[in-house]
Design a protein around this motif. Structure first.
Motif: not given
Length: 320
Positions: A22-25, A209-211, A217-223
Protein backbone atom coordinates in the motif's frame (compact mmCIF):
# COMPACT_ATOMS: atom_id res chain seq x y z
CA UNK A 1 -11.44 -28.49 -0.72
CA UNK A 2 -11.80 -25.70 -3.32
CA UNK A 3 -13.56 -23.45 -0.84
CA UNK A 4 -10.99 -23.93 1.92
CA UNK A 5 -8.09 -23.48 -0.48
CA UNK A 6 -9.50 -20.23 -1.85
CA UNK A 7 -10.20 -18.87 1.63
CA UNK A 8 -6.55 -19.45 2.50
CA UNK A 9 -5.48 -17.61 -0.64
CA UNK A 10 -7.77 -14.68 0.08
CA UNK A 11 -5.46 -13.93 3.00
CA UNK A 12 -2.31 -14.74 1.03
CA UNK A 13 -3.21 -12.32 -1.75
CA UNK A 14 -3.52 -9.43 0.73
CA UNK A 15 -0.64 -10.27 3.07
CA UNK A 16 2.26 -8.42 1.42
CA UNK A 17 0.42 -5.10 1.30
CA UNK A 18 0.72 -4.41 5.04
CA UNK A 19 3.51 -1.86 5.46
CA UNK A 20 4.85 -2.54 1.95
CA UNK A 21 2.44 -2.74 -0.95
CA UNK A 22 0.00 0.00 0.00
CA UNK A 23 2.72 2.44 0.98
CA UNK A 24 4.95 1.84 -2.07
CA UNK A 25 2.16 1.93 -4.65
CA UNK A 26 0.50 5.06 -3.25
CA UNK A 27 3.83 6.89 -3.03
CA UNK A 28 4.76 6.01 -6.61
CA UNK A 29 1.41 6.22 -8.40
CA UNK A 30 -0.23 8.94 -6.29
CA UNK A 31 -3.78 9.69 -7.49
CA UNK A 32 -3.36 7.26 -10.38
CA UNK A 33 -3.12 4.29 -8.02
CA UNK A 34 -6.41 2.99 -9.39
CA UNK A 35 -4.84 2.58 -12.84
CA UNK A 36 -1.98 0.63 -11.26
CA UNK A 37 -4.46 -1.61 -9.43
CA UNK A 38 -6.49 -2.29 -12.57
CA UNK A 39 -3.42 -3.05 -14.66
CA UNK A 40 -1.87 -5.03 -11.80
CA UNK A 41 -5.03 -7.09 -11.39
CA UNK A 42 -5.05 -7.90 -15.09
CA UNK A 43 -1.37 -8.89 -14.97
CA UNK A 44 -1.90 -10.89 -11.77
CA UNK A 45 -4.87 -12.70 -13.33
CA UNK A 46 -2.69 -13.62 -16.33
CA UNK A 47 0.03 -14.92 -14.00
CA UNK A 48 -2.43 -17.05 -12.06
CA UNK A 49 -4.00 -18.37 -15.26
CA UNK A 50 -0.61 -19.37 -16.63
CA UNK A 51 0.17 -20.99 -13.27
CA UNK A 52 -3.03 -23.04 -13.25
CA UNK A 53 -1.03 -26.26 -13.74
CA UNK A 54 1.68 -25.23 -11.29
CA UNK A 55 2.26 -27.35 -8.19
CA UNK A 56 5.03 -27.57 -5.60
CA UNK A 57 7.40 -30.51 -5.64
CA UNK A 58 9.49 -31.76 -2.73
CA UNK A 59 12.62 -29.68 -3.07
CA UNK A 60 14.91 -27.96 -0.57
CA UNK A 61 14.77 -24.77 -2.63
CA UNK A 62 11.03 -24.52 -1.94
CA UNK A 63 11.87 -24.58 1.79
CA UNK A 64 14.32 -21.72 1.30
CA UNK A 65 11.74 -19.66 -0.63
CA UNK A 66 9.05 -20.30 2.00
CA UNK A 67 11.55 -19.32 4.72
CA UNK A 68 12.23 -16.08 2.82
CA UNK A 69 8.55 -15.20 2.80
CA UNK A 70 8.21 -16.10 6.49
CA UNK A 71 11.00 -13.65 7.30
CA UNK A 72 9.24 -10.95 5.25
CA UNK A 73 5.89 -11.69 6.94
CA UNK A 74 7.40 -11.79 10.43
CA UNK A 75 9.29 -8.57 9.76
CA UNK A 76 6.14 -6.72 8.72
CA UNK A 77 3.96 -8.13 11.47
CA UNK A 78 6.46 -7.69 14.31
CA UNK A 79 7.32 -4.15 13.19
CA UNK A 80 3.65 -3.22 13.06
CA UNK A 81 2.90 -4.70 16.48
CA UNK A 82 6.01 -3.09 17.97
CA UNK A 83 5.17 0.29 16.45
CA UNK A 84 1.46 0.38 17.25
CA UNK A 85 1.00 -1.86 20.30
CA UNK A 86 4.10 -2.91 22.25
CA UNK A 87 6.54 -0.06 21.75
CA UNK A 88 8.75 -0.92 24.73
CA UNK A 89 8.94 -4.69 24.25
CA UNK A 90 11.93 -6.26 22.41
CA UNK A 91 10.90 -7.40 18.96
CA UNK A 92 12.00 -10.98 19.53
CA UNK A 93 9.66 -11.13 22.54
CA UNK A 94 6.83 -9.87 20.33
CA UNK A 95 7.51 -12.69 17.89
CA UNK A 96 7.75 -15.57 20.37
CA UNK A 97 3.96 -15.96 20.94
CA UNK A 98 3.41 -15.80 17.17
CA UNK A 99 5.98 -18.51 16.52
CA UNK A 100 4.63 -20.75 19.28
CA UNK A 101 1.11 -20.42 17.89
CA UNK A 102 2.34 -21.17 14.37
CA UNK A 103 4.21 -24.27 15.56
CA UNK A 104 1.17 -25.49 17.48
CA UNK A 105 -1.23 -25.11 14.54
CA UNK A 106 1.23 -26.63 12.07
CA UNK A 107 1.69 -29.63 14.35
CA UNK A 108 -1.96 -30.50 13.71
CA UNK A 109 -3.59 -31.84 10.58
CA UNK A 110 -3.81 -29.51 7.58
CA UNK A 111 -7.57 -29.21 8.01
CA UNK A 112 -6.95 -27.20 11.21
CA UNK A 113 -5.36 -24.43 9.13
CA UNK A 114 -8.43 -24.28 6.91
CA UNK A 115 -10.73 -24.17 9.95
CA UNK A 116 -8.70 -21.30 11.40
CA UNK A 117 -8.98 -19.56 8.02
CA UNK A 118 -12.76 -19.97 7.97
CA UNK A 119 -13.09 -18.38 11.41
CA UNK A 120 -10.67 -15.54 10.69
CA UNK A 121 -12.37 -14.80 7.37
CA UNK A 122 -15.64 -14.03 9.14
CA UNK A 123 -13.87 -11.76 11.65
CA UNK A 124 -11.85 -10.17 8.85
CA UNK A 125 -14.93 -9.29 6.82
CA UNK A 126 -16.76 -7.88 9.86
CA UNK A 127 -13.80 -5.61 10.69
CA UNK A 128 -13.38 -4.67 7.02
CA UNK A 129 -17.03 -3.66 6.54
CA UNK A 130 -17.12 -1.81 9.87
CA UNK A 131 -14.00 0.20 9.07
CA UNK A 132 -15.14 1.07 5.54
CA UNK A 133 -18.53 2.33 6.70
CA UNK A 134 -16.81 4.59 9.22
CA UNK A 135 -14.05 5.83 6.88
CA UNK A 136 -15.90 6.54 3.62
CA UNK A 137 -17.37 9.87 4.89
CA UNK A 138 -13.84 11.05 5.74
CA UNK A 139 -12.56 10.88 2.14
CA UNK A 140 -11.68 14.26 0.66
CA UNK A 141 -11.77 14.59 -3.12
CA UNK A 142 -9.25 17.43 -2.82
CA UNK A 143 -6.60 14.80 -2.14
CA UNK A 144 -6.99 13.51 -5.70
CA UNK A 145 -5.49 16.63 -7.25
CA UNK A 146 -3.06 16.45 -10.17
CA UNK A 147 0.51 15.54 -9.17
CA UNK A 148 2.21 15.08 -12.57
CA UNK A 149 3.04 11.45 -11.84
CA UNK A 150 5.19 9.82 -14.58
CA UNK A 151 3.65 6.96 -16.56
CA UNK A 152 6.64 4.80 -15.65
CA UNK A 153 5.72 5.05 -11.96
CA UNK A 154 2.19 3.89 -12.70
CA UNK A 155 3.42 0.90 -14.71
CA UNK A 156 6.02 -0.06 -12.07
CA UNK A 157 3.32 0.10 -9.41
CA UNK A 158 1.10 -2.15 -11.54
CA UNK A 159 3.90 -4.71 -11.72
CA UNK A 160 4.43 -4.49 -7.96
CA UNK A 161 0.73 -5.02 -7.32
CA UNK A 162 0.74 -8.16 -9.49
CA UNK A 163 3.81 -9.53 -7.69
CA UNK A 164 2.55 -8.84 -4.17
CA UNK A 165 -0.89 -10.29 -4.82
CA UNK A 166 -0.21 -13.26 -7.13
CA UNK A 167 3.13 -14.78 -6.06
CA UNK A 168 2.06 -15.74 -2.47
CA UNK A 169 -0.60 -18.03 -3.98
CA UNK A 170 2.11 -20.29 -5.41
CA UNK A 171 3.31 -21.26 -1.93
CA UNK A 172 0.00 -23.02 -1.30
CA UNK A 173 -0.18 -24.74 -4.69
CA UNK A 174 0.38 -28.28 -3.49
CA UNK A 175 -0.37 -31.30 -5.65
CA UNK A 176 -4.01 -31.73 -4.62
CA UNK A 177 -4.76 -28.04 -5.27
CA UNK A 178 -2.90 -27.58 -8.55
CA UNK A 179 -6.02 -27.57 -10.76
CA UNK A 180 -8.15 -25.32 -8.55
CA UNK A 181 -8.82 -21.90 -10.05
CA UNK A 182 -8.20 -18.89 -7.82
CA UNK A 183 -9.26 -16.21 -10.30
CA UNK A 184 -12.57 -15.39 -8.59
CA UNK A 185 -10.89 -15.17 -5.21
CA UNK A 186 -8.18 -12.97 -6.71
CA UNK A 187 -10.72 -10.54 -8.16
CA UNK A 188 -12.58 -10.32 -4.84
CA UNK A 189 -9.30 -9.72 -3.03
CA UNK A 190 -8.37 -6.99 -5.52
CA UNK A 191 -11.74 -5.33 -5.00
CA UNK A 192 -11.26 -5.17 -1.23
CA UNK A 193 -7.70 -3.90 -1.64
CA UNK A 194 -8.79 -1.30 -4.18
CA UNK A 195 -11.28 0.17 -1.73
CA UNK A 196 -8.60 0.26 0.97
CA UNK A 197 -6.22 2.08 -1.38
CA UNK A 198 -8.98 4.59 -2.15
CA UNK A 199 -9.72 5.23 1.53
CA UNK A 200 -6.06 5.56 2.50
CA UNK A 201 -5.20 8.02 -0.25
CA UNK A 202 -8.52 9.86 -0.04
CA UNK A 203 -8.15 10.49 3.70
CA UNK A 204 -4.42 11.18 3.97
CA UNK A 205 -3.55 12.62 0.58
CA UNK A 206 -0.23 12.36 -1.31
CA UNK A 207 1.85 14.24 1.27
CA UNK A 208 0.87 12.35 4.42
CA UNK A 209 1.02 8.98 2.65
CA UNK A 210 4.77 9.57 2.26
CA UNK A 211 5.23 10.35 5.95
CA UNK A 212 3.62 7.37 7.67
CA UNK A 213 5.17 3.89 7.74
CA UNK A 214 1.74 2.26 8.02
CA UNK A 215 -0.74 4.68 6.36
CA UNK A 216 -3.42 1.96 6.29
CA UNK A 217 -3.24 1.88 10.10
CA UNK A 218 -3.17 5.66 10.56
CA UNK A 219 -6.52 6.15 8.85
CA UNK A 220 -8.08 3.73 11.35
CA UNK A 221 -7.30 6.26 14.10
CA UNK A 222 -9.91 8.53 12.55
CA UNK A 223 -12.74 6.05 13.06
CA UNK A 224 -15.54 7.31 15.26
CA UNK A 225 -18.77 5.32 15.38
CA UNK A 226 -21.88 7.17 16.61
CA UNK A 227 -19.52 9.70 18.24
CA UNK A 228 -18.81 7.51 21.24
CA UNK A 229 -16.89 4.50 19.86
CA UNK A 230 -13.40 5.92 19.33
CA UNK A 231 -9.78 4.75 19.58
CA UNK A 232 -10.76 1.32 18.27
CA UNK A 233 -8.05 1.22 15.61
CA UNK A 234 -6.13 -1.41 17.58
CA UNK A 235 -9.11 -3.74 17.23
CA UNK A 236 -9.92 -2.94 13.60
CA UNK A 237 -6.26 -3.43 12.65
CA UNK A 238 -6.55 -7.13 13.43
CA UNK A 239 -7.88 -7.60 9.90
CA UNK A 240 -4.31 -6.95 8.72
CA UNK A 241 -2.81 -9.16 11.40
CA UNK A 242 -5.10 -12.00 10.27
CA UNK A 243 -3.89 -11.59 6.67
CA UNK A 244 -0.21 -11.85 7.55
CA UNK A 245 -0.74 -14.59 10.14
CA UNK A 246 -2.54 -16.81 7.64
CA UNK A 247 0.22 -16.19 5.11
CA UNK A 248 2.77 -17.29 7.70
CA UNK A 249 0.71 -20.44 8.25
CA UNK A 250 0.58 -21.05 4.51
CA UNK A 251 4.36 -20.63 4.19
CA UNK A 252 4.88 -22.87 7.22
CA UNK A 253 2.60 -25.48 5.67
CA UNK A 254 4.79 -25.40 2.56
CA UNK A 255 7.85 -26.19 4.69
CA UNK A 256 5.93 -28.91 6.52
CA UNK A 257 4.91 -30.52 3.21
CA UNK A 258 8.50 -30.38 1.95
CA UNK A 259 10.00 -31.78 5.18
CA UNK A 260 8.18 -32.72 8.40
CA UNK A 261 6.69 -31.28 11.60
CA UNK A 262 9.97 -31.47 13.51
CA UNK A 263 11.77 -29.40 10.88
CA UNK A 264 9.07 -26.75 11.11
CA UNK A 265 9.35 -26.66 14.91
CA UNK A 266 13.11 -26.17 14.65
CA UNK A 267 13.19 -23.79 11.68
CA UNK A 268 10.53 -21.27 12.76
CA UNK A 269 12.39 -20.15 15.94
CA UNK A 270 15.57 -19.81 13.86
CA UNK A 271 13.71 -17.61 11.36
CA UNK A 272 12.41 -15.49 14.24
CA UNK A 273 15.96 -14.98 15.54
CA UNK A 274 17.13 -14.02 12.04
CA UNK A 275 14.22 -11.57 11.70
CA UNK A 276 15.00 -10.00 15.09
CA UNK A 277 18.67 -9.64 14.16
CA UNK A 278 17.80 -8.00 10.84
CA UNK A 279 15.43 -5.62 12.64
CA UNK A 280 18.24 -4.38 14.86
CA UNK A 281 19.77 -2.63 11.83
CA UNK A 282 17.69 0.21 10.42
CA UNK A 283 19.55 0.11 7.10
CA UNK A 284 18.52 -3.52 6.59
CA UNK A 285 14.87 -2.75 7.37
CA UNK A 286 14.93 0.06 4.80
CA UNK A 287 16.70 -2.24 2.34
CA UNK A 288 14.00 -4.91 2.72
CA UNK A 289 11.33 -2.31 2.00
CA UNK A 290 13.27 -0.92 -0.97
CA UNK A 291 14.39 -4.15 -2.64
CA UNK A 292 11.60 -6.58 -1.78
CA UNK A 293 10.42 -6.44 -5.42
CA UNK A 294 13.70 -7.94 -6.57
CA UNK A 295 13.45 -10.65 -3.89
CA UNK A 296 9.93 -11.62 -4.98
CA UNK A 297 10.94 -11.71 -8.65
CA UNK A 298 13.87 -14.01 -7.83
CA UNK A 299 11.56 -16.19 -5.71
CA UNK A 300 9.07 -16.40 -8.59
CA UNK A 301 11.78 -17.39 -11.08
CA UNK A 302 13.13 -20.06 -8.71
CA UNK A 303 9.64 -21.42 -8.02
CA UNK A 304 9.01 -21.80 -11.73
CA UNK A 305 12.41 -23.33 -12.41
CA UNK A 306 12.03 -25.95 -9.68
CA UNK A 307 8.33 -26.79 -9.84
CA UNK A 308 6.99 -26.15 -13.32
CA UNK A 309 5.56 -29.08 -15.21
CA UNK A 310 3.01 -29.32 -17.98
CA UNK A 311 -0.30 -31.02 -17.38
CA UNK A 312 -1.98 -33.22 -20.02
CA UNK A 313 -4.02 -31.20 -22.52
CA UNK A 314 -7.19 -33.10 -21.69
CA UNK A 315 -6.94 -32.23 -18.00
CA UNK A 316 -9.73 -29.76 -17.41
CA UNK A 317 -9.36 -26.92 -14.97
CA UNK A 318 -11.73 -27.12 -12.03
CA UNK A 319 -13.92 -24.12 -11.45
CA UNK A 320 -14.38 -22.29 -8.20
Amino acid sequence: MRKDFNILNYFNMRSLFLGIGISKILIQANEYFYISIILGTILGTIILYLMRHFSLKKNILNVVIAAFFIIIGLNNLINMISTMYLTEMPKIMVGIPLILLLIYILSKRDVVIFRVGNILLVLNLILYILSNLALIPLVSLDNFSYTNTPLSNILISAGEYALYSAVPVLLSKHEEYKNISVIKTYLISSLTLGLLFFLTFGILGPSLVRVYRYPEYVILKKISILHFLENIENIICFMWIFDVFMFLLSSGLCIKRMTNKLTVAILLPILLIITAMLNSFYEIVVGIYKYIDLGIIIALILLLAVNWHKMPNDKKLDQT
